[in-house]
Design an enzyme around this catalytic site. Structure first.
Site, short mmCIF file in Angstrom:
data_model
loop_
_atom_site.label_atom_id
_atom_site.label_comp_id
_atom_site.label_asym_id
_atom_site.label_seq_id
_atom_site.Cartn_x
_atom_site.Cartn_y
_atom_site.Cartn_z
N ASN A 35 0.80 -1.23 0.00
CA ASN A 35 0.00 0.00 0.00
C ASN A 35 0.84 1.29 0.00
O ASN A 35 0.37 2.32 -0.47
CB ASN A 35 -0.94 0.02 1.21
CG ASN A 35 -2.07 -0.96 1.03
OD1 ASN A 35 -2.06 -1.76 0.10
ND2 ASN A 35 -3.04 -0.93 1.93
N HIS A 37 3.59 1.73 -1.72
CA HIS A 37 3.87 1.98 -3.14
C HIS A 37 2.62 2.50 -3.85
O HIS A 37 2.71 3.37 -4.71
CB HIS A 37 4.32 0.69 -3.83
CG HIS A 37 5.63 0.15 -3.36
ND1 HIS A 37 5.74 -1.05 -2.71
CD2 HIS A 37 6.88 0.65 -3.44
CE1 HIS A 37 7.02 -1.28 -2.42
NE2 HIS A 37 7.72 -0.26 -2.85
N GLN A 61 22.70 -2.58 -3.62
CA GLN A 61 22.36 -1.87 -2.38
C GLN A 61 22.13 -2.82 -1.20
O GLN A 61 21.73 -2.38 -0.13
CB GLN A 61 21.17 -0.94 -2.59
CG GLN A 61 19.83 -1.62 -2.83
CD GLN A 61 18.74 -0.61 -3.18
OE1 GLN A 61 18.66 -0.14 -4.31
NE2 GLN A 61 17.91 -0.27 -2.21
N GLN A 148 8.33 8.39 3.07
CA GLN A 148 9.04 8.91 4.25
C GLN A 148 9.58 7.81 5.16
O GLN A 148 10.49 8.03 5.95
CB GLN A 148 8.12 9.82 5.07
CG GLN A 148 8.91 10.66 6.08
CD GLN A 148 8.11 11.09 7.28
OE1 GLN A 148 7.14 11.83 7.11
NE2 GLN A 148 8.49 10.65 8.47
N ASP A 150 11.49 5.60 4.38
CA ASP A 150 12.93 5.57 4.06
C ASP A 150 13.46 7.00 4.14
O ASP A 150 13.93 7.56 3.14
CB ASP A 150 13.14 4.98 2.67
CG ASP A 150 12.55 3.58 2.57
OD1 ASP A 150 12.78 2.77 3.48
OD2 ASP A 150 11.84 3.31 1.58
N GLN A 153 17.01 7.68 2.98
CA GLN A 153 17.10 7.54 1.53
C GLN A 153 16.58 8.81 0.84
O GLN A 153 17.17 9.30 -0.12
CB GLN A 153 16.30 6.31 1.07
CG GLN A 153 16.14 6.22 -0.44
CD GLN A 153 15.60 4.88 -0.88
OE1 GLN A 153 16.34 3.92 -0.99
NE2 GLN A 153 14.31 4.81 -1.17
N SER A 185 5.90 -2.41 4.44
CA SER A 185 7.26 -2.65 3.93
C SER A 185 7.23 -3.98 3.19
O SER A 185 6.52 -4.91 3.60
CB SER A 185 8.23 -2.75 5.12
OG SER A 185 9.42 -3.40 4.72
N ARG A 187 9.44 -6.10 3.25
CA ARG A 187 10.02 -7.11 4.15
C ARG A 187 8.99 -7.65 5.15
O ARG A 187 9.21 -8.70 5.74
CB ARG A 187 11.23 -6.55 4.89
CG ARG A 187 12.45 -6.37 3.99
CD ARG A 187 13.67 -5.96 4.78
NE ARG A 187 14.88 -5.92 3.96
CZ ARG A 187 15.26 -4.88 3.22
NH1 ARG A 187 14.53 -3.78 3.22
NH2 ARG A 187 16.37 -4.93 2.51
O1 PAF Z 1 13.32 2.33 -1.95
C1 PAF Z 1 13.57 1.41 -2.76
O2 PAF Z 1 12.76 0.54 -3.05
C2 PAF Z 1 14.93 1.39 -3.43
O3 PAF Z 1 15.94 1.79 -2.57
C3 PAF Z 1 14.99 2.20 -4.76
C4 PAF Z 1 14.79 3.68 -4.51
C5 PAF Z 1 13.95 1.68 -5.72
C6 PAF Z 1 16.37 2.04 -5.41
O4 PAF Z 1 16.64 0.70 -5.71
#
Ligand code: PAF
Length: 280
Positions: A35, A37, A61, A148, A150, A153, A185, A187
């Protein structure tokens, strides 16, 4: 909706969209959509002529190989979810396409990447800044959307765009939570029912920090101690970090007297989850 796997094809599409003076809203993802995304896609859909979503599980990453191996994957389902959000294109390159033989250029960032997750996940943000730079170069979005949850990031990517003069507007959207408060998330899909219940201590500890701040407690040590005790009371948890930092510089604070970020990373069994709130 076009499903595009090749960089050349994506560029051709982008050129034709630009020719028609249509704006591009971009949501980069690693798949296993939830949700959170969906909220990014909906914002991007509303604010732009075209919505482009990428699904690419970026190996560079991940600081731990088993985290990469165990990361949830559901490409076909994700493509259907994106189709339902009325996207114009989904970009799902393979690793040979993104990191072909001979690849040896990386984008790195100092300072903001020294704190929080950067401190405990060496190389993680270099992987993020490198792949995001590549995706921005390929897709040339007008706006790109991040959650937010992340927070670090988002801060790193905003700084990347400023420092490298990239012409893309970074939009940070609020964290989306389940009804009981757990932040969505990818995960979370790895949690078993007991772990899912235990994971509630994460938001519980953040709410406690919020309550203490509301009762005028400003010493971060005092707040962090309370948060630690909430996590420690919950079985099968391990604290990666609990930090209260300046929300702009991400430097540790001893007392809160401006916009502060309370950020946590907690292991629930074998799954590491992050979350945060802003205090101001
Ligand atoms: O937040 C994420 O899913 C990833 O870090 C991203 C921004 C797609 C980069 O791989």
């Amino acid at each position: 909706m076009e499903v595009i796997t090749k960089i050349d094809e994506m560029r051709t599409r982008v050129l034709s969209v630009k020719d028609r003076k249509r704006s591009i809203g971009f949501v980069p993802t690693m798949g296993a959509l939830h949700n959170g995304h969906l909220s990014l896609m909906r914002r991007a859909r509303e604010e732009n002529d075209e919505l482009v979503v990428s699904i690419y599980l970026n190996p560079t990453q991940f600081d731990k190989n088993d985290d990469f191996e165990n990361y949830p994957r559901q490409l076909d389902k994700d493509i259907e979810i994106i189709r339902n959000e009325n996207a114009d294109a989904v970009f799902t390159p393979c690793t040979e396409e993104m990191y072909p033989d001979g690849f040896c250029t990386h984008v790195t960032q100092d300072k903001l990447t020294d704190a929080l997750c950067g401190r405990v996940r060496p190389g993680h943000f270099n992987g993020v800044t490198t792949i995001v730079t590549k995706l921005f170069n390929i897709i040339e979005p007008d706006r790109a959307y991040f959650g937010q949850k992340d927070y670090q990031q988002c801060a790193v990517i905003k700084r990347l765009v400023t420092d490298m003069n990239m012409d893309v507007d970074i939009q940070v959207c609020p964290t989306v939570r389940e009804e009981d408060g757990l932040a969505f998330s990818s995960r979370n899909k790895r949690l078993n029912p007991e772990e899912r219940q235990n994971a509630l201590c994460i938001y519980g500890s953040l709410l406690k920090a919020g309550d203490m701040f509301a009762s005028d407690i400003r010493e971060t040590k005092e707040i962090i101690e309370e948060m630690i005790s909430i996590i420690k009371k919950t079985k099968h948890t391990k604290i990666d970090y609990i930090s209260i930092v300046n929300a702009n510089t991400l430097e540790d604070l001893s007392s809160i007297n401006g916009k502060a970020l309370v950020a946590v990373a907690i292991w629930i069994g074998n799954t590491r989850l992050i979350d945060n709130i802003i205090l101001e």
